[in-house]
Write an enzyme that holds these catalytic residues in place. Structure first.
Site, PDB file in Angstrom:
ATOM      1  N   TYR A  76      76.095 -53.157 103.319  1.00  0.00           N
ATOM      2  CA  TYR A  76      74.667 -52.903 103.565  1.00  0.00           C
ATOM      3  C   TYR A  76      74.474 -51.508 104.144  1.00  0.00           C
ATOM      4  O   TYR A  76      73.532 -50.806 103.803  1.00  0.00           O
ATOM      5  CB  TYR A  76      74.087 -53.952 104.529  1.00  0.00           C
ATOM      6  N   PHE A 128      52.562 -33.537  87.265  1.00  0.00           N
ATOM      7  CA  PHE A 128      53.306 -34.627  86.637  1.00  0.00           C
ATOM      8  C   PHE A 128      52.662 -35.929  87.110  1.00  0.00           C
ATOM      9  O   PHE A 128      52.218 -36.021  88.249  1.00  0.00           O
ATOM     10  CB  PHE A 128      54.797 -34.603  86.961  1.00  0.00           C
ATOM     11  N   THR A 129      52.637 -36.920  86.229  1.00  0.00           N
ATOM     12  CA  THR A 129      51.865 -38.146  86.480  1.00  0.00           C
ATOM     13  C   THR A 129      52.140 -38.775  87.849  1.00  0.00           C
ATOM     14  O   THR A 129      51.230 -38.915  88.671  1.00  0.00           O
ATOM     15  CB  THR A 129      52.151 -39.174  85.372  1.00  0.00           C
ATOM     16  N   ASP A 219      60.664 -30.056  92.373  1.00  0.00           N
ATOM     17  CA  ASP A 219      60.892 -31.271  91.602  1.00  0.00           C
ATOM     18  C   ASP A 219      62.110 -30.949  90.732  1.00  0.00           C
ATOM     19  O   ASP A 219      62.004 -30.294  89.701  1.00  0.00           O
ATOM     20  CB  ASP A 219      59.673 -31.624  90.746  1.00  0.00           C
ATOM     21  N   LYS A 262      67.194 -38.605  84.829  1.00  0.00           N
ATOM     22  CA  LYS A 262      67.105 -37.553  83.803  1.00  0.00           C
ATOM     23  C   LYS A 262      68.431 -36.761  83.799  1.00  0.00           C
ATOM     24  O   LYS A 262      69.406 -37.225  83.260  1.00  0.00           O
ATOM     25  CB  LYS A 262      65.910 -36.644  84.058  1.00  0.00           C
ATOM     26  N   ARG A 386      51.282 -37.714  75.325  1.00  0.00           N
ATOM     27  CA  ARG A 386      51.107 -36.864  76.501  1.00  0.00           C
ATOM     28  C   ARG A 386      49.843 -36.053  76.256  1.00  0.00           C
ATOM     29  O   ARG A 386      49.888 -34.934  75.758  1.00  0.00           O
ATOM     30  CB  ARG A 386      52.326 -35.940  76.701  1.00  0.00           C
ATOM     31  N   PHE A 453      48.313 -44.702  81.109  1.00  0.00           N
ATOM     32  CA  PHE A 453      49.040 -44.597  79.841  1.00  0.00           C
ATOM     33  C   PHE A 453      50.114 -45.664  79.686  1.00  0.00           C
ATOM     34  O   PHE A 453      50.462 -46.030  78.580  1.00  0.00           O
ATOM     35  CB  PHE A 453      49.671 -43.198  79.698  1.00  0.00           C
TER      36      PHE A 453
HETATM   37  C1  LIG Z   1      60.485 -38.754  85.625  1.00  0.00           C
HETATM   38  C2  LIG Z   1      59.910 -37.701  86.460  1.00  0.00           C
HETATM   39  C3  LIG Z   1      59.501 -37.943  87.772  1.00  0.00           C
HETATM   40  C4  LIG Z   1      59.472 -39.325  88.379  1.00  0.00           C
HETATM   41  O1  LIG Z   1      60.720 -39.907  88.434  1.00  0.00           O
HETATM   42  P1  LIG Z   1      60.960 -41.492  88.222  1.00  0.00           P
HETATM   43  O2  LIG Z   1      62.435 -41.611  88.354  1.00  0.00           O
HETATM   44  O3  LIG Z   1      60.454 -41.836  86.857  1.00  0.00           O
HETATM   45  O4  LIG Z   1      60.222 -42.204  89.283  1.00  0.00           O
HETATM   46  C5  LIG Z   1      59.025 -36.869  88.508  1.00  0.00           C
HETATM   47  N1  LIG Z   1      58.950 -35.644  87.991  1.00  0.00           N
HETATM   48  C6  LIG Z   1      59.326 -35.371  86.729  1.00  0.00           C
HETATM   49  C7  LIG Z   1      59.221 -33.979  86.209  1.00  0.00           C
HETATM   50  C8  LIG Z   1      59.816 -36.385  85.918  1.00  0.00           C
HETATM   51  O5  LIG Z   1      60.143 -36.117  84.657  1.00  0.00           O
END
Ligand SMILES: *Cc1c(COP(=O)(O)O)cnc(C)c1O
Length: 462
Positions: A76, A128-129, A219, A262, A386, A453
């Site tokens: 843990y 970004f969303t 980011d 990613k 998008r 979306f």
């Molecule tokens: C995917 C993404 C996020 C968010 O990450 P999640 O792992 O999907 O929560 C933030 N910024 C960018 C540029 C992304 O492509």
């Protein structure tokens, strides 16, 4: 580093395990699409042939990462995999303190809550969303400060993700630096088509912001892809390694949010990394409420290990060259066919320009949503919208945002599909292009409140 630019890219791996793909008939796809409300996010994966919905968590892990999964220390508290990840983040990204989170938005949630006060402004190089949603939930106002070229799908600017320093300066003049807790720089810029930011620009933004006491939060989701573009496009970086460039990019910033799904080729995971002890302390407190203890952040030990190993693999030159080479390969073929795409092609995806594809549709007839649905119907290939659906509504006026870019994203998971799959994809887009005049658009019949979306439903216009 085996640097052999004369030869074309090739996958720097061989395939050890396979997952069969299912082919469907047009009739089956028609039914599946209706059931999914013409939203590719609502399709069942089983009904998809080549899945280009996203590169998020859909990557193939290496044997080295899978071996790491077996070494998960599922304690843990204080799992050894946490310390392996912390070491890798410190070594490759260069930040002092690490807070793991279940994925990128977990980190965005925490940093937004800590740094933003209601009424603050948060500039960023295109939204970004999830990033903007968390900034707004914390009471902030997002301000787009990306260069104008980013909104032009035909501009060949090599660093279309760059921040426009004049836009930042005029925001500071207008609202005052005290109302700007930080600037969020995305590398690369997903919504602009995976476009990179130059080192020169990161350096300049950092200098400007720091002179006003404004923090810089990266980011870093696709920072390795960005580093590759700096190496191949920016003067003076040709002989630097991707790892060195990544480290330098981060050195101009105060911390980062990261989606490990990613660049880092894991199926789940993310982190917040930060240099400031006070912010770290607050984040370590908050992560316990929202994610889990600060040494696991909602992840299993094995996930932390896979992410730590993914960091090492992501910066390998052969890997990143093939990753971006594959996307370029598809882009070149589509361009040769005269199909309108965002140029230059970005790191993780090809973006079809739905405005040019379907000029007879108005933006509130959802051209990109329509095109993604038609591509699926034609081929079983899943892409995503998008455009206006992703952009959502203004939280004050309730109106749709009408983004300049109305795109369909074909996103390539890392190490998953072969060149033959790329060829089939090009053929499918070409067939869709030939049928474009018959496409009639959609109307939205269900709209969720947040990040619409993902779950919105549509019906064809008669
Ligand atoms: C995917 C993404 C996020 C968010 O990450 P999640 O792992 O999907 O929560 C933030 N910024 C960018 C540029 C992304 O492509």
């Amino acid at each position: 580093m085996s640097d052999t630019p004369k030869r074309s890219w090739a996958e720097p791996f061989k395939i050890k395990m396979v997952e069969p793909l299912k082919m469907t008939t047009r009739e089956e796809r028609k039914k599946a699409l209706q059931e999914a409300g013409y939203n590719t996010f609502l399709l069942r994966s089983e009904d998809v042939y080549i899945d280009l919905l996203t590169d998020s968590g859909t990557n193939a892990m290496s044997d080295y990462q899978w071996a790491g999964m077996m070494l998960g220390d599922e304690a843990y508290a204080g799992s050894k995999n946490f310390y392996n990840l912390e070491n890798a983040v410190q070594k490759f990204y260069g930040y002092k303190y690490l807070v793991p989170t279940h994925q990128g938005r977990g980190a965005e949630h925490i940093i937004s809550k800590i740094l933003i006060k209601p009424g603050d402004f948060v500039p960023g190089n295109m939204y970004f969303t999830t990033t903007r949603a968390h900034q707004e939930l914390a009471g902030g106002n997002f301000v787009d400060v990306i260069i104008d070229e980013a909104h032009d799908p035909t501009s060949l600017h090599p660093f279309k993700g760059n921040v426009d320093l004049d836009k930042v300066e005029s925001l500071i003049k207008k609202v005052g630096a005290k109302k700007i807790p930080y600037i969020s720089i995305a590398v690369t810029v997903n919504m602009a088509g995976g476009q990179p930011v130059s080192m020169e620009n990161i350096r300049a933004v950092s200098k400007l912001c720091r002179s006003h006491g404004i923090k810089v939060i990266l980011d870093a989701t696709r920072a390795v892809e960005n580093a590759y573009y700096i190496k191949t496009r920016e003067k003076g970086f040709e002989d630097r390694t991707v790892a060195q460039i990544l480290h330098e990019m981060c050195s101009y910033t105060d911390g980062c949010t990261m989606s490990g799904k990613k660049d880092l080729m894991v199926n789940i995971g993310g982190f917040l990394a930060i240099n400031d002890w006070d912010v770290f302390e607050e984040a370590r407190n908050m992560v316990v409420l929202f994610e889990g203890l600060h040494t696991y952040g909602g992840l299993a030990g094995r996930d932390l290990e896979a992410m730590a190993r993914g960091i090492e693999e992501a910066v390998q030159y052969d890997h990143i060259r093939a990753r971006i080479g594959q996307v370029e390969y598809v882009g070149e073929k589509l361009k040769a066919l005269g199909i309108p795409i965002v140029q230059p092609t970005g790191g993780h995806a090809i973006f079809l320009d739905a405005r040019k594809f379907l000029p007879h549709l108005k933006q509130d007839q959802f051209p990109a949503q329509t095109l993604a649905a038609e591509l699926y119907l034609e081929s079983g290939i899943r892409a995503m919208e998008r455009g206006i659906v992703s952009a959502g509504r203004n939280k004050d006026t309730g109106e749709h945002y009408y983004p300049k870019l109305e795109l369909v994203r074909l996103t390539f998971p890392r190490r998953v599909y072969t060149q033959a799959h790329c060829d089939v994809t090009v053929e499918a887009v070409e067939a869709t292009f030939e049928a474009r005049n018959q496409m009639k658009g959609l109307k939205m019949v269900y709209e969720p409140k947040y990040l619409r979306f993902f779950q919105a439903r549509f019906e064809p216009l008669a």
